[in-house]
Design an enzyme around this catalytic site. Structure first.
Site, PDB file in Angstrom:
ATOM      1  N   HIS A  60       0.823  -1.194   0.000  1.00 18.58           N
ATOM      2  CA  HIS A  60       0.000   0.000   0.000  1.00 18.58           C
ATOM      3  C   HIS A  60       0.868   1.259   0.000  1.00 18.58           C
ATOM      4  CE1 HIS A  60      -3.945  -1.997   1.604  1.00 18.58           C
ATOM      5  NE2 HIS A  60      -3.493  -2.549   0.501  1.00 18.58           N
ATOM      6  N   GLU A  62       1.331   3.740   2.086  1.00 23.16           N
ATOM      7  CA  GLU A  62       2.114   4.045   3.281  1.00 23.16           C
ATOM      8  C   GLU A  62       3.374   3.186   3.366  1.00 23.16           C
ATOM      9  OE1 GLU A  62      -2.304   4.142   4.590  1.00 23.16           O
ATOM     10  OE2 GLU A  62      -1.087   3.232   3.012  1.00 23.16           O
ATOM     11  N   CYS A  87      -5.517   1.422   6.321  1.00 25.60           N
ATOM     12  CA  CYS A  87      -6.339   0.236   6.522  1.00 25.60           C
ATOM     13  C   CYS A  87      -6.082  -0.370   7.895  1.00 25.60           C
ATOM     14  CB  CYS A  87      -6.089  -0.787   5.415  1.00 25.60           C
ATOM     15  SG  CYS A  87      -4.388  -1.352   5.283  1.00 25.60           S
ATOM     16  N   CYS A  96      -1.889  -1.207   7.431  1.00 18.59           N
ATOM     17  CA  CYS A  96      -1.026  -0.020   7.403  1.00 18.59           C
ATOM     18  C   CYS A  96      -1.150   0.758   8.716  1.00 18.59           C
ATOM     19  CB  CYS A  96      -1.392   0.876   6.226  1.00 18.59           C
ATOM     20  SG  CYS A  96      -1.031   0.138   4.620  1.00 18.59           S
ATOM     21  N   ALA A 166     -23.769  11.547 -27.070  1.00 15.16           N
ATOM     22  CA  ALA A 166     -23.372  12.599 -28.006  1.00 15.16           C
ATOM     23  C   ALA A 166     -24.615  13.045 -28.756  1.00 15.16           C
ATOM     24  CB  ALA A 166     -22.318  12.087 -28.978  1.00 15.16           C
ATOM     25  N   ASP A 214     -26.428   0.081 -34.230  1.00 12.24           N
ATOM     26  CA  ASP A 214     -25.055   0.548 -34.422  1.00 12.24           C
ATOM     27  C   ASP A 214     -24.005  -0.552 -34.407  1.00 12.24           C
ATOM     28  OD1 ASP A 214     -26.281   2.999 -34.403  1.00 12.24           O
ATOM     29  OD2 ASP A 214     -25.593   3.554 -32.397  1.00 12.24           O
ATOM     30  N   ARG A 287     -33.660   5.413 -24.749  1.00 21.33           N
ATOM     31  CA  ARG A 287     -34.592   4.797 -23.797  1.00 21.33           C
ATOM     32  C   ARG A 287     -33.875   4.308 -22.545  1.00 21.33           C
ATOM     33  NH1 ARG A 287     -38.191   0.341 -26.609  1.00 21.33           N
ATOM     34  NH2 ARG A 287     -36.120  -0.387 -27.251  1.00 21.33           N
TER      35      ARG A 287
END
Length: 349
Positions: A60, A62, A87, A96, A166, A214, A287
């Protein structure tokens, strides 16, 4: 539970936390459903070490910062800045918070507490029990926005939902007639931006009508990143599925009992909670977008507004009443990107 005191934002403190957030963003393509986290260790105005969460199962932020600092046995005299509460539990990596409790820095400054209700506040409690001064709230809103996908999933049990469409200047999405094919609306810069947006999401959804009309690939081709998992809401009254490019995706999912003639907010929410990953991008069509909007199941909306009249006969969805415009920018010469969030975003907790 006492979770520390709110921190007055001093300029130098802000710079260190902004550095944490910049580091955290470096993990945006690789952390998966985990949060993006950055950490910085400072002593007498000098950064001794820094790190960020790179990928699940690895050290992690840290720990990386501590390693870069040379793995000192003590962090006495140091302040550790971290963008998310350390954590408190043993997962694929050790806690950590327990590591910092052993190293005993003078202070730990946290941007935001962990939104997971199973662990929220426990990391801070471990630090305080070790006699470490803990402060939180510095750059909180920026940290929450950075991890908004993670926060929404952990808080509400559903993925973070982004709607994107779009539209032409006259607010059309395309044509109803399959014979006319998809309507080209966006320019090359906008298309590249869309692929970048796809790479930031675990799942991507369209309706069956859009799939038939499409036959989109729904993949990431114009940006370096992973393609999201395709999900098709297939109207049970529609014709049988045919071959689409995204059917080659090993995790493509067809929801075949969907009814576009009814707004089924509860059923939609149940479907979303069963998805893997903490984010969903809805790309069409009108829709499906309208069902998400009318169900209130959305977190962000991006509208690619073309500055060119294209015609068409499929009207763009109406924006929800609680949509607030937060940013707009030009993409190339013909497309205006409009970014909306809710008036009270779900990730500001």
């Amino acid at each position: 539970m006492n979770t520390g005191s709110e921190l007055a934002p001093l300029e130098s403190e802000m710079q260190y936390m902004e550095r944490c957030l910049a580091l955290a963003r470096l993990g945006s393509r690789s952390v998966g459903t985990n949060p993006m986290v950055g950490a910085v260790i400072v002593k007498n105005g000098t950064i001794l070490g820094e790190g960020f969460h790179w990928t699940p199962g690895e050290a992690h932020a840290e720990v990386q910062a501590w390693v870069q600092a040379g793995k000192p046995e003590s962090l006495k005299g140091c302040t550790v800045y971290v963008s998310l509460e350390p954590c408190a539990h043993q997962g694929r990596t050790p806690s950590c918070a327990l590591l910092l409790a052993q190293l005993k820095p003078d202070r730990v400054v946290v941007a935001q507490t962990d939104p997971d209700r199973r662990v929220s506040g426990k990391g801070i409690a471990i630090l305080q029990s070790a006699g470490i001064q803990v402060e939180h709230g510095l750059c909180k809103e920026n940290a929450q926005y950075l991890n908004r996908h993670f926060i929404v999933q952990r808080t509400f049990g559903r993925p973070f939902i982004t709607l994107k469409w779009a539209q032409s200047l006259d607010r059309f999405l395309g044509f109803k007639e399959k014979s006319r094919g998809p309507m080209a609306i966006s320019g090359p810069e906008a298309k590249q931006w869309v692929h970048r947006l796809r790479a930031q999401h675990a799942n991507i959804a369209i309706g069956g009508g859009t799939a038939l009309q499409d036959a989109p690939a729904l993949s990431v081709r114009l940006f370096a990143g992973n393609s999201p998992k395709p999900i098709v809401f297939w109207d049970k009254t529609a014709p049988a599925k045919t071959s689409f490019p995204f059917q080659k995706h090993p995790e493509a999912q067809f929801i075949t009992d969907w009814d576009f003639h009814k707004i089924e907010a509860i059923k939609l929410n149940e479907r979303l909670q069963s998805l893997d990953g903490n984010s969903l991008l809805v790309e069409g069509g009108a829709r499906l977008h309208s069902q998400f909007i009318q169900s209130g199941l959305w977190d962000e909306i991006y509208v690619l507004q073309s500055l060119v009249v294209k015609g068409g006969n499929v009207k763009a969805p109406a924006l929800p009443e609680d949509a607030v415009l937060v940013n707009e920018q030009m993409l190339g010469r013909t497309d205006l990107l409009l970014h909306y969030t809710k008036k009270d975003p779900a990730w500001f907790i």
